[in-house]
Design an enzyme around this catalytic site. Structure first.
Site, PDB file in Angstrom:
ATOM      1  N   ASP A 293       0.834  -1.184   0.000  1.00  0.00           N
ATOM      2  CA  ASP A 293       0.000   0.000   0.000  1.00  0.00           C
ATOM      3  C   ASP A 293       0.881   1.250   0.000  1.00  0.00           C
ATOM      4  OD1 ASP A 293      -2.626   0.957   0.071  1.00  0.00           O
ATOM      5  OD2 ASP A 293      -2.343   1.571   2.138  1.00  0.00           O
TER       6      ASP A 293
ATOM      7  N   THR B  83      -2.873   5.586  -4.481  1.00  0.00           N
ATOM      8  CA  THR B  83      -1.793   6.378  -3.880  1.00  0.00           C
ATOM      9  C   THR B  83      -0.477   6.165  -4.627  1.00  0.00           C
ATOM     10  OG1 THR B  83      -1.440   4.623  -2.266  1.00  0.00           O
ATOM     11  CG2 THR B  83      -2.786   6.457  -1.581  1.00  0.00           C
ATOM     12  N   THR B  84      -0.194   4.920  -4.993  1.00  0.00           N
ATOM     13  CA  THR B  84       1.053   4.659  -5.709  1.00  0.00           C
ATOM     14  C   THR B  84       1.013   5.347  -7.077  1.00  0.00           C
ATOM     15  OG1 THR B  84       0.969   2.497  -4.653  1.00  0.00           O
ATOM     16  CG2 THR B  84       2.663   2.819  -6.306  1.00  0.00           C
TER      17      THR B  84
ATOM     18  N   ASP C  81      -9.495  -0.129   1.253  1.00  0.00           N
ATOM     19  CA  ASP C  81      -9.442   0.340  -0.136  1.00  0.00           C
ATOM     20  C   ASP C  81     -10.744  -0.009  -0.853  1.00  0.00           C
ATOM     21  OD1 ASP C  81      -6.914   1.277   0.217  1.00  0.00           O
ATOM     22  OD2 ASP C  81      -5.936  -0.022  -1.253  1.00  0.00           O
TER      23      ASP C  81
HETATM   24  P1  ADP Z   1      -2.377   2.234  -6.197  1.00  0.00           P
HETATM   25  O1  ADP Z   1      -1.749   2.466  -4.864  1.00  0.00           O
HETATM   26  O2  ADP Z   1      -2.069   3.321  -7.157  1.00  0.00           O
HETATM   27  O3  ADP Z   1      -3.807   1.877  -6.117  1.00  0.00           O
HETATM   28  P2  ADP Z   1      -1.967  -0.516  -6.904  1.00  0.00           P
HETATM   29  O4  ADP Z   1      -0.763  -1.304  -6.536  1.00  0.00           O
HETATM   30  O5  ADP Z   1      -3.236  -0.801  -6.211  1.00  0.00           O
HETATM   31  O6  ADP Z   1      -1.584   0.985  -6.783  1.00  0.00           O
HETATM   32  O7  ADP Z   1      -2.167  -0.714  -8.469  1.00  0.00           O
HETATM   33  C1  ADP Z   1      -3.214  -0.097  -9.161  1.00  0.00           C
HETATM   34  C2  ADP Z   1      -3.038  -0.300 -10.627  1.00  0.00           C
HETATM   35  O8  ADP Z   1      -3.114  -1.671 -10.991  1.00  0.00           O
HETATM   36  C3  ADP Z   1      -4.112   0.420 -11.394  1.00  0.00           C
HETATM   37  O9  ADP Z   1      -3.536   1.098 -12.486  1.00  0.00           O
HETATM   38  C4  ADP Z   1      -4.997  -0.718 -11.879  1.00  0.00           C
HETATM   39  O10 ADP Z   1      -5.687  -0.392 -13.051  1.00  0.00           O
HETATM   40  C5  ADP Z   1      -3.988  -1.800 -12.088  1.00  0.00           C
HETATM   41  N1  ADP Z   1      -4.583  -3.140 -12.104  1.00  0.00           N
HETATM   42  C6  ADP Z   1      -5.355  -3.709 -11.167  1.00  0.00           C
HETATM   43  N2  ADP Z   1      -5.721  -4.963 -11.533  1.00  0.00           N
HETATM   44  C7  ADP Z   1      -5.162  -5.188 -12.746  1.00  0.00           C
HETATM   45  C8  ADP Z   1      -5.166  -6.287 -13.658  1.00  0.00           C
HETATM   46  N3  ADP Z   1      -5.820  -7.415 -13.395  1.00  0.00           N
HETATM   47  N4  ADP Z   1      -4.475  -6.164 -14.814  1.00  0.00           N
HETATM   48  C9  ADP Z   1      -3.813  -5.030 -15.075  1.00  0.00           C
HETATM   49  N5  ADP Z   1      -3.771  -3.969 -14.259  1.00  0.00           N
HETATM   50  C10 ADP Z   1      -4.434  -4.025 -13.106  1.00  0.00           C
HETATM   51 MG    MG Z   2      -4.732   0.233  -5.246  1.00  0.00          MG
END
Ligand code: ADP
Ligand code: MG
Length: 554
Positions: free
Chosen positions: A63, A96-97, A392
């Protein structure tokens, strides 16, 4: 006489000052270091970080905001990026990332533009124009979602949990999140308002994750005070007391002289009578459940049990407030003032054994919706990560319900925005146009990083993606399993529009703010330099490492 060669000091001696390109370069380097620290966690294939604090406590997470909060960041520009993560977390609850990585990329590209002698002010203006255009396009490509669309909302919840390390039944958790949010959503105009405070998360170690369940009611993490009390009270009448069912200890030391056994008896009798009267007062109000924020005397417990009243002591204040809202009871702070009017209602009060503990469940209250999620899991670390994942999920479902719009994830929306921004760039003209185009390129850092973290070739992936979007496939994103582009609607990877909107806004704000700084004045009392903008974990080292003059190393 003239002042001559004596320099005029306007700042206190020992103050550090860094101007122009040197200041900017150092700020950018620090901000980039922060972005690099979280970059590798982006997306479902991102890795986790193990954080060890000074007490030796360990947190394993993916996270972004948790990582940055735990890192002891000192550099002022780096702190601004940590703020981006916090704002993102507050406003959208996810992404957030993404926000931090985007801000880092905007700054990295700005650095290149400055080297081409484009003034930071021009870059800022170009970025602003691009950000506004991006928000406009985001709205255009978004799709509607209604509160009744449980399937869509569950997909939004599941997408937000995709990147969490703990492998658990995401569909089950997603459904719980959707049910919880839709239960507490309040109609507001043509839309809905969701107050997540009405959703309580209770963690109980033990059992398995699939035992995690939604309870339509309030859970008080306390058992009944006396074994003689009933375990179940149907259609309970509930009294909420913010007072002790105890004899108040005298404030001043009073000495009571007893020189005859009958006096002692009378004294004890009087104490008993006082407790008796308190319990009678509870009984008179009609209550058969009393939840007390303070203590309950042993003797009072006994009296309550004899009357068949269910009692709990030392209930948390926040639980009391939830109970008041849900049951319609008033929190009474003087036992003698408790009346039938203060008593609240529910369907059932029950003590249930969860693992080794007994908890009090208050369900079926009609006054206001309150729901609780009882989180189960084998270890503390697992439970904590489930809690963060659920948090989340609840947030994304809540903002999706409030805004009623969603977009496609997996880099699909970022690529579509990048492409449309590039198409629009020609209309900008001037030097701002170059910054505008850089902003478009920076957006592609999202699919690029997702691919990179999945071990795919980011260049090949981008070429494919651009081709798909040029060909009109708006929803084309990265299929991390196959390394091909795919319709993200088919993969069910969708996100609330607010996550994207907030990420664009706060990343732009932070980048522009950092770009506009050309003079850093640090007073002497600021933390001592520790030699260069160290990487994350090495400590950002205050204003240390300033004065290199050149831009930070890459
Ligand atoms: P954040 O802290 O920004 O939410 P995450 O580690 O949760 O970071 O990653 C979010 C990203 O992962 C988003 O761009 C989302 O669209 C992408 N994502 C989530 N599931 C998938 C998937 N199955 N295939 C490709 N991208 C995905
Ligand atoms: Mg996320």
């Amino acid at each position: 006489m003239l002042t001559g060669q004596t320099p005029i000091l306007v700042l206190k001696e020992g103050t550090k000052r860094e101007k122009g390109k040197g200041a900017l370069g150092n700020n950018i380097a620090a901000a980039k270091a922060i972005a690099d620290a979280v970059r590798s966690t982006l997306g479902p294939r991102g890795l986790d970080k193990m954080l060890v604090d000074s007490m030796g406590d360990v947190v394993v997470t993916n996270d972004g905001v948790t990582i940055l909060k735990e890192m002891d960041v000192e550099h002022p520009a780096a702190k601004m990026l940590v703020e981006v993560a916090k704002t993102q977390d507050q406003e959208a609850g996810d992404g957030t990332t993404t926000a931090v990585v985007l801000a880092g990329e905007l700054l990295k590209r700005a650095e290149g533009l400055i080297e081409q002698n484009i003034h930071p002010t021009i870059i800022s203006q170009g970025y602003r124009l691009a950000s506004n255009k991006a928000l406009e396009v985001l709205q255009e490509v978004s799709q509607p979602v209604k509160i009744e669309d449980h399937d869509l909302l569950t997909r939004i919840a599941v997408t937000s949990m995709a990147s969490k390390s703990v492998s658990f039944d995401r569909d089950h958790m997603g459904e719980i999140a959707v049910k919880a949010v839709t239960a507490v959503a309040q109609p507001k105009g043509s839309s809905y308002d969701v107050d997540l405070d009405n959703i309580q998360l209770i963690k109980k170690q033990g059992g398995s994750m699939s035992d995690t369940q939604l309870i339509e009611g309030v859970i008080v993490d306390k058992e009944k005070v006396h074994s003689g009390m009933p375990t179940r009270v149907e259609s309970p009448k509930i009294a909420l007391l913010d007072a002790a069912l105890e004899i108040k200890k005298t404030e001043i030391d009073a000495k009571i002289e007893i020189n005859d056994p009958s006096q002692l008896n009378a004294f004890l009798q009087e104490e008993e009578n006082m407790l008796r009267r308190m319990v009678d007062q509870v009984k008179k109000s009609g209550a058969n459940v009393v939840l007390c924020q303070k203590g309950i005397d042993d003797l009072a417990q006994h009296f309550l049990a004899k009357e068949g009243i269910y009692g709990v002591r030392r209930v948390k204040k926040s639980d009391m407030e939830k109970l008041a809202k849900a049951t319609g009871a008033n929190i009474v702070s003087k036992v003698s003032e408790l009346t039938a009017e203060d008593v609240g209602h529910a369907g059932l009060v029950e003590e249930r054994k969860i693992g080794d503990d007994s908890l009090t469940f208050v369900t079926g209250a009609k006054k206001a919706k309150a729901v609780s999620i009882l989180i189960r899991g084998g270890t503390e670390h697992v439970i904590d990560e489930i809690e963060r994942s659920l948090d989340d999920a609840l947030n994304v479902v809540a903002v999706a319900v409030e805004d009623g719009r969603y977009v496609f994830g997996g880099g699909a929306t970022a690529e579509e925005l990048a492409m449309r921004l590039r198409d629009h760039a020609a209309k900008i003209g001037g030097r701002e146009q170059i910054a505008f185009e850089s902003f478009a390129d920076a957006l592609e850092t999202i699919p690029r990083t997702l691919a990179e973290n999945a071990g795919l070739d980011p260049i090949d992936m981008l070429i494919e993606l651009r081709k798909a979007h040029k060909g009109g496939q708006q929803r084309a994103g990265v299929n991390l399993a196959t390394g091909k582009t795919v319709d993200m609607g088919e993969l069910h990877v969708i996100e609330p529009i607010r996550v994207g909107r907030q990420a664009i806004e706060s990343a732009t704000d932070a980048a522009v703010m950092i770009l506009r700084i050309d003079d850093v004045i640090a007073s002497k009392s600021s933390p001592p330099p520790s030699g260069g903008p160290g990487g994350p974990g090495g400590g950002m080292g205050g204003m240390g490492g300033m004065g290199g003059g050149d831009f930070g190393e890459d």
